[in-house]
Design a protein around this motif. Structure first.
Motif, PDB file in Angstrom:
ATOM      1  N   ILE A 152      86.304  31.018   8.396  1.00  0.00           N
ATOM      2  CA  ILE A 152      86.643  30.169   7.692  1.00  0.00           C
ATOM      3  C   ILE A 152      85.250  30.396   6.670  1.00  0.00           C
ATOM      4  CG2 ILE A 152      86.242  27.999   6.771  1.00  0.00           C
ATOM      5  CD1 ILE A 152      87.711  27.384   9.246  1.00  0.00           C
ATOM      6  N   PHE A 153      84.143  30.684   6.453  1.00  0.00           N
ATOM      7  CA  PHE A 153      83.304  30.924   6.074  1.00  0.00           C
ATOM      8  C   PHE A 153      82.914  32.210   6.383  1.00  0.00           C
ATOM      9  CE2 PHE A 153      82.704  26.207   6.668  1.00  0.00           C
ATOM     10  CZ  PHE A 153      83.238  25.554   5.728  1.00  0.00           C
ATOM     11  N   LYS A 154      83.700  33.138   6.674  1.00  0.00           N
ATOM     12  CA  LYS A 154      83.089  34.376   6.741  1.00  0.00           C
ATOM     13  C   LYS A 154      82.328  35.453   5.742  1.00  0.00           C
ATOM     14  CE  LYS A 154      85.687  39.355   7.983  1.00  0.00           C
ATOM     15  NZ  LYS A 154      86.706  39.224   8.005  1.00  0.00           N
ATOM     16  N   ILE A 155      81.369  35.987   6.501  1.00  0.00           N
ATOM     17  CA  ILE A 155      80.183  36.273   5.811  1.00  0.00           C
ATOM     18  C   ILE A 155      80.744  38.023   4.771  1.00  0.00           C
ATOM     19  CG2 ILE A 155      77.704  37.366   5.450  1.00  0.00           C
ATOM     20  CD1 ILE A 155      76.717  35.782   7.190  1.00  0.00           C
ATOM     21  N   ARG A 156      81.113  38.361   3.713  1.00  0.00           N
ATOM     22  CA  ARG A 156      81.213  39.296   3.429  1.00  0.00           C
ATOM     23  C   ARG A 156      80.718  40.786   3.705  1.00  0.00           C
ATOM     24  NH1 ARG A 156      79.258  38.843  -2.583  1.00  0.00           N
ATOM     25  NH2 ARG A 156      78.363  37.269  -2.282  1.00  0.00           N
ATOM     26  N   VAL A 196      81.622  29.132  15.886  1.00  0.00           N
ATOM     27  CA  VAL A 196      82.202  29.891  16.320  1.00  0.00           C
ATOM     28  C   VAL A 196      83.768  30.699  15.175  1.00  0.00           C
ATOM     29  CG1 VAL A 196      83.832  31.836  17.315  1.00  0.00           C
ATOM     30  CG2 VAL A 196      81.914  30.526  18.300  1.00  0.00           C
ATOM     31  N   VAL A 197      84.637  29.492  14.711  1.00  0.00           N
ATOM     32  CA  VAL A 197      85.715  29.376  14.201  1.00  0.00           C
ATOM     33  C   VAL A 197      85.786  29.837  12.541  1.00  0.00           C
ATOM     34  CG1 VAL A 197      87.845  28.382  12.619  1.00  0.00           C
ATOM     35  CG2 VAL A 197      87.221  28.946  15.265  1.00  0.00           C
ATOM     36  N   GLN A 198      84.205  28.733  12.106  1.00  0.00           N
ATOM     37  CA  GLN A 198      83.231  28.549  10.796  1.00  0.00           C
ATOM     38  C   GLN A 198      82.830  29.637  10.409  1.00  0.00           C
ATOM     39  OE1 GLN A 198      81.498  24.847   8.963  1.00  0.00           O
ATOM     40  NE2 GLN A 198      82.581  23.811  11.130  1.00  0.00           N
ATOM     41  N   ARG A 199      82.561  30.844  11.561  1.00  0.00           N
ATOM     42  CA  ARG A 199      81.132  31.346  10.878  1.00  0.00           C
ATOM     43  C   ARG A 199      81.936  32.975  10.774  1.00  0.00           C
ATOM     44  NH1 ARG A 199      77.938  35.949  11.607  1.00  0.00           N
ATOM     45  NH2 ARG A 199      76.848  35.807  10.685  1.00  0.00           N
ATOM     46  N   VAL A 200      83.116  32.673  11.628  1.00  0.00           N
ATOM     47  CA  VAL A 200      83.788  34.125  11.824  1.00  0.00           C
ATOM     48  C   VAL A 200      85.344  34.263  11.206  1.00  0.00           C
ATOM     49  CG1 VAL A 200      85.078  35.887  12.935  1.00  0.00           C
ATOM     50  CG2 VAL A 200      83.235  34.513  13.947  1.00  0.00           C
ATOM     51  N   LEU A 234      73.222  34.828  10.513  1.00  0.00           N
ATOM     52  CA  LEU A 234      73.307  34.406  11.108  1.00  0.00           C
ATOM     53  C   LEU A 234      72.151  33.411  11.436  1.00  0.00           C
ATOM     54  CD1 LEU A 234      75.708  33.445  13.461  1.00  0.00           C
ATOM     55  CD2 LEU A 234      74.536  36.346  14.369  1.00  0.00           C
ATOM     56  N   LYS A 235      71.239  33.725  11.896  1.00  0.00           N
ATOM     57  CA  LYS A 235      70.166  33.307  12.356  1.00  0.00           C
ATOM     58  C   LYS A 235      69.657  31.960  11.804  1.00  0.00           C
ATOM     59  CE  LYS A 235      65.041  32.862  13.076  1.00  0.00           C
ATOM     60  NZ  LYS A 235      63.736  33.766  13.377  1.00  0.00           N
ATOM     61  N   THR A 236      70.123  31.894  10.731  1.00  0.00           N
ATOM     62  CA  THR A 236      70.114  30.451   8.954  1.00  0.00           C
ATOM     63  C   THR A 236      70.524  29.541   9.281  1.00  0.00           C
ATOM     64  OG1 THR A 236      68.429  32.264   7.204  1.00  0.00           O
ATOM     65  CG2 THR A 236      69.597  30.075   6.834  1.00  0.00           C
ATOM     66  N   GLN A 237      72.115  30.363   9.028  1.00  0.00           N
ATOM     67  CA  GLN A 237      73.617  29.167   9.615  1.00  0.00           C
ATOM     68  C   GLN A 237      73.123  28.638  11.384  1.00  0.00           C
ATOM     69  OE1 GLN A 237      77.112  32.041   9.593  1.00  0.00           O
ATOM     70  NE2 GLN A 237      76.773  31.932   6.921  1.00  0.00           N
ATOM     71  N   LEU A 238      73.173  29.411  12.458  1.00  0.00           N
ATOM     72  CA  LEU A 238      72.267  28.537  13.280  1.00  0.00           C
ATOM     73  C   LEU A 238      71.640  27.534  13.265  1.00  0.00           C
ATOM     74  CD1 LEU A 238      73.911  28.826  16.361  1.00  0.00           C
ATOM     75  CD2 LEU A 238      72.163  30.718  16.818  1.00  0.00           C
ATOM     76  N   ILE A 239      70.921  28.310  12.276  1.00  0.00           N
ATOM     77  CA  ILE A 239      69.467  26.713  12.749  1.00  0.00           C
ATOM     78  C   ILE A 239      70.019  25.477  12.217  1.00  0.00           C
ATOM     79  CG2 ILE A 239      67.334  25.794  11.765  1.00  0.00           C
ATOM     80  CD1 ILE A 239      66.278  29.375  12.094  1.00  0.00           C
ATOM     81  N   ARG A 240      70.785  25.761  10.570  1.00  0.00           N
ATOM     82  CA  ARG A 240      71.570  24.744   9.425  1.00  0.00           C
ATOM     83  C   ARG A 240      72.191  23.802  10.179  1.00  0.00           C
ATOM     84  NH1 ARG A 240      71.040  27.756   3.510  1.00  0.00           N
ATOM     85  NH2 ARG A 240      69.386  28.081   3.208  1.00  0.00           N
ATOM     86  N   THR A 281      74.963  25.070   4.890  1.00  0.00           N
ATOM     87  CA  THR A 281      74.803  26.143   6.148  1.00  0.00           C
ATOM     88  C   THR A 281      75.372  26.803   4.987  1.00  0.00           C
ATOM     89  OG1 THR A 281      75.062  24.246   7.662  1.00  0.00           O
ATOM     90  CG2 THR A 281      75.822  26.313   8.867  1.00  0.00           C
ATOM     91  N   PHE A 282      76.645  27.552   5.525  1.00  0.00           N
ATOM     92  CA  PHE A 282      77.687  28.601   4.902  1.00  0.00           C
ATOM     93  C   PHE A 282      77.860  28.558   3.445  1.00  0.00           C
ATOM     94  CE2 PHE A 282      79.237  26.692   8.809  1.00  0.00           C
ATOM     95  CZ  PHE A 282      78.950  28.013  10.153  1.00  0.00           C
ATOM     96  N   ARG A 283      76.993  27.766   2.603  1.00  0.00           N
ATOM     97  CA  ARG A 283      76.926  27.581   1.551  1.00  0.00           C
ATOM     98  C   ARG A 283      78.106  28.967   0.979  1.00  0.00           C
ATOM     99  NH1 ARG A 283      72.174  27.401  -1.028  1.00  0.00           N
ATOM    100  NH2 ARG A 283      72.494  28.733  -2.743  1.00  0.00           N
TER     101      ARG A 283
END
Length: 143
Positions: free
Chosen positions: A139-143, A133-137, A18-24, A74-76
């Motif tokens: 669209i680009f959801k972390i496994r 929020v929508v991209q992280r939760v 999350l921290k890396t994603q937020l910074i990027r 960001t979300f790789r």
């Protein structure tokens, strides 16, 4: 993998914290916001375009650049037709929020460069929170 922006040499994956994603996301968003704001102001004050048209042009440029960078860096995330459609739906929503807020505030407040900048920041801020929020939760959801 299709030709992509050369932002790093590692294979794309969704294992970014999350921290890396937020910074990027903030770094990418700042650059994209500069493009968005620049084009919005040029269209509004140089070309004479209406508020909504000027903001729409800036939004399209900024979000296109942001998507390309965020998806890969960001979300790789790997390219995906389903993800692309989801992003289009998200961007249609944030487009309406962003352009709508900007146009509403531009009518509500006096038309000056300072008030246009303030309207831009408010509209951009609200749309950015929704977008992250929508991209992280979703669209680009972390496994």
């Amino acid at each position: 993998m299709p030709i992509e922006l050369p932002l790093d040499d590692e294979e794309a994956s969704t294992d970014v914290d999350l921290k890396t994603q937020l910074i990027r996301f903030v770094m990418t968003g700042a650059g994209s916001a500069v493009l968005d704001y620049g084009l919005t102001m040029v269209l509004q004050y140089v070309v004479g375009a209406p508020f909504a048209v000027a903001k729409a042009g800036g939004f399209i440029l900024g979000t296109t650049v942001a998507y390309l960078i965020n998806r890969r860096w960001t979300f790789r995330a790997e390219p995906s037709a389903a993800r692309f459609v989801a992003v289009l739906l998200l961007y249609a929503t944030t487009f309406a929020v962003n352009v709508g807020l900007y146009a509403w505030l531009s009518v509500l407040w006096p038309e000056t460069w300072l008030y246009s900048a303030a309207a831009f920041v408010v509209a951009q801020g609200v749309a950015t929170v929704i977008n992250f929020v929508v991209q992280r939760v979703v669209i680009f959801k972390i496994r």
